[in-house]
Design a protein around this motif. Structure first.
Motif, short mmCIF file in Angstrom:
data_model
loop_
_atom_site.label_atom_id
_atom_site.label_comp_id
_atom_site.label_asym_id
_atom_site.label_seq_id
_atom_site.Cartn_x
_atom_site.Cartn_y
_atom_site.Cartn_z
N GLY A 194 -43.28 58.51 -78.86
CA GLY A 194 -44.21 58.44 -78.03
C GLY A 194 -44.69 57.45 -77.46
N LEU A 195 -45.17 57.15 -76.30
CA LEU A 195 -45.67 55.86 -75.60
C LEU A 195 -46.89 56.20 -74.95
CD1 LEU A 195 -45.25 52.93 -75.32
CD2 LEU A 195 -43.85 53.32 -73.35
N LEU A 196 -48.03 55.53 -75.37
CA LEU A 196 -49.24 55.69 -74.66
C LEU A 196 -49.48 54.59 -73.89
CD1 LEU A 196 -52.02 57.49 -74.19
CD2 LEU A 196 -52.85 55.63 -76.11
N HIS A 197 -49.61 54.27 -72.62
CA HIS A 197 -49.78 53.20 -71.83
C HIS A 197 -51.52 53.49 -71.49
CE1 HIS A 197 -49.14 50.08 -68.81
NE2 HIS A 197 -49.94 50.67 -68.40
N SER A 198 -52.27 52.46 -72.00
CA SER A 198 -53.67 52.58 -71.87
C SER A 198 -54.50 51.17 -71.53
CB SER A 198 -54.29 52.92 -73.19
OG SER A 198 -55.61 53.17 -73.16
N PRO A 199 -54.79 51.21 -70.40
CA PRO A 199 -55.64 50.02 -69.82
C PRO A 199 -57.24 50.20 -70.26
CG PRO A 199 -54.36 50.98 -67.92
CD PRO A 199 -54.37 51.83 -68.97
#
Length: 454
Positions: free
Chosen positions: A224-229
């Motif tokens: 899984g890949l969380l992209h979080s600014p």
């Protein structure tokens, strides 16, 4: 393939010896994953680059770094040794991209194919190089290497030195020298102290550190890949307000998230430690990372107190993450026999960030401004599940990486060990804990943001 270009190389240092501790660590990971864990990638060549230029760079690289000219030797009882060669012959493969093809896409595809290479540890050099030619001009170089060549920071050091064509001798202790140091009285004392630390903690940690999976999937291994600014903003705010280093802030956030998801306290984490603060390892091109052991009680503690506890625990973690992995395996087996069952050490955590993480940057730093920026950042959060595969991996590995204006959390896990819902709770929990720790005192607006973050 259109052609092969062969050339000779030579360098300082040769001999046969055991694997150094960092090499042994990555070798054990490679055997668990049944993979040579390929590293590298395609790179664009400067217009006008010739094959002679590529050969010249590779002669420099192969001569300078011993791990580039190392093969393995397998003995009785599974013992693995390394042989560093003083000289040899290397082959570059030349590939012609069709006239109508995009050479960049061709290089990407070539790299993907190289990664399937049936690498022979005994007979092959640990690196393979292909050059892409398009309409008569060399456009890209594709390099793939086994992870035994180096770790990420060592690869960056190599790239920098090759670009500058560093004339000074190698500054770091290359693997054969590391092995000699590790066998010395000081090396044995370090190893014995590390094993005592591990033995003491292993006797007291919870037997199970993550909930048993109730959702065993096929394919078995997921990513899984969380992209979080928002995580990017929150971590920078924590560092700025609490005056802690970025690694401590992230490890504390992760510890709280693990405790909340698992309900287990103390939290047991194995952070990947770079080990480059040890003498002779700062600039070395070879794998030196090892997974340490960090045990922290977080239940009921306010976040600033967790930060203080993590800071203290991390110092011991780093100090004792330099050890003989084979002897550690014996220690773990011995403690498990004492306890009458296995000890779960599956939570691997790798802070791979390298960017500037120390300032909050431009923007309105007032409470209202922080809420507005965080709300906007949360709206850009993405969680994807790009990979499902049967190829084995670690039971649970969390990698945190830089991205443009964001932080990425990549979780790779075995669904027979960790349920997908638990894995998702881990990555969303990291974001939620960081956002909550970064915001002012709880109020309705802040509480709503924290709810959205999780």
């Amino acid at each position: 393939m259109s052609d092969r270009v062969q050339f000779d190389f030579a360098g300082e240092g040769a001999g046969v010896d055991d694997l150094a501790w960092g090499q042994q660590e990555i070798w054990l990971a490679m055997t668990r994953q049944r993979s040579w864990i390929p590293i590298g990638g395609p790179s664009r060549l400067t217009p006008g680059t010739t094959l002679a230029d590529v050969v010249d760079d590779l002669q420099y690289t192969l001569g300078r770094y011993q791990t580039m000219r190392t093969r393995l030797r397998f003995g009785d009882g599974g013992r693995v040794r390394q042989e560093v060669f003083a000289a040899g012959e290397f082959t570059i493969e030349l590939y012609d991209a069709p006239d109508g093809a995009d050479p960049g896409e061709f290089a990407d595809a070539l790299y993907d194919w190289f990664r399937t290479w049936d690498y022979d540890y005994v007979e092959d050099w640990p690196v393979r190089v292909g050059v892409v030619r398009h309409r008569g001009a060399l456009t890209h170089q594709v390099t793939v290497a086994t992870h035994l060549v180096t770790d990420a920071l060592g690869g960056a050091i190599m790239m920098d030195e090759v670009t500058r064509r560093e004339p000074a001798p190698v500054a770091g202790a290359q693997p054969l020298e590391q092995v000699r140091r590790q066998r010395s009285p000081s090396g044995r004392r370090q190893n014995e102290a590390a094993l005592r630390y591990w033995r003491r903690l292993l006797r007291t940690v919870p037997a199970r550190t993550v909930p048993e999976s109730t959702d065993r999937c096929e394919p078995r291994y997921r990513e899984g890949l969380l992209h979080s600014p928002a995580l990017h903003l929150a971590l920078r705010a924590i560092v700025d307000r609490e005056r802690v280093d970025p690694a401590t802030a992230l490890l504390a956030v992760f510890a709280v998230a693990v405790a909340r998801v698992t309900g287990v306290d103390p939290v047991v984490i194995r952070p990947i430690v770079g080990n480059r603060f040890w003498p002779g390892l700062a600039d070395v091109v070879c794998p030196v990372n090892q997974a340490g052991l960090c045990v922290v009680e977080v239940a009921g503690a306010p976040f600033p107190e967790v930060l203080a506890r993590v800071r203290r625990a991390a110092l011991a973690t780093y100090k004792y993450a330099h050890f003989d992995p084979l002897q550690l395996a014996e220690v773990i087996a011995g403690v498990e026999r004492e306890r009458g069952g296995p000890v779960d050490l599956s939570v691997l955590f790798n802070d791979r960030r390298t960017g500037d993480r120390s300032d909050l940057g431009a923007g309105d730093a007032t409470p209202a401004g922080t809420l507005e920026r965080m709300s906007a950042a949360l709206a850009q959060t993405r969680l994807d599940w790009p990979v499902a595969r049967d190829d084995p991996h670690e039971p649970l590995m969390v990698n945190v990486e830089d991205a443009v204006g964001a932080v990425q959390v990549r979780i790779v896990f075995d669904t027979h060990h960790v349920a997908p819902a638990t894995a998702e709770a881990f990555v969303r929990g990291i974001q939620a804990v960081a956002v909550a720790a970064a915001l002012p005192e709880p109020a309705p607006a802040e509480a709503e943001l924290v709810h959205r973050a999780g």
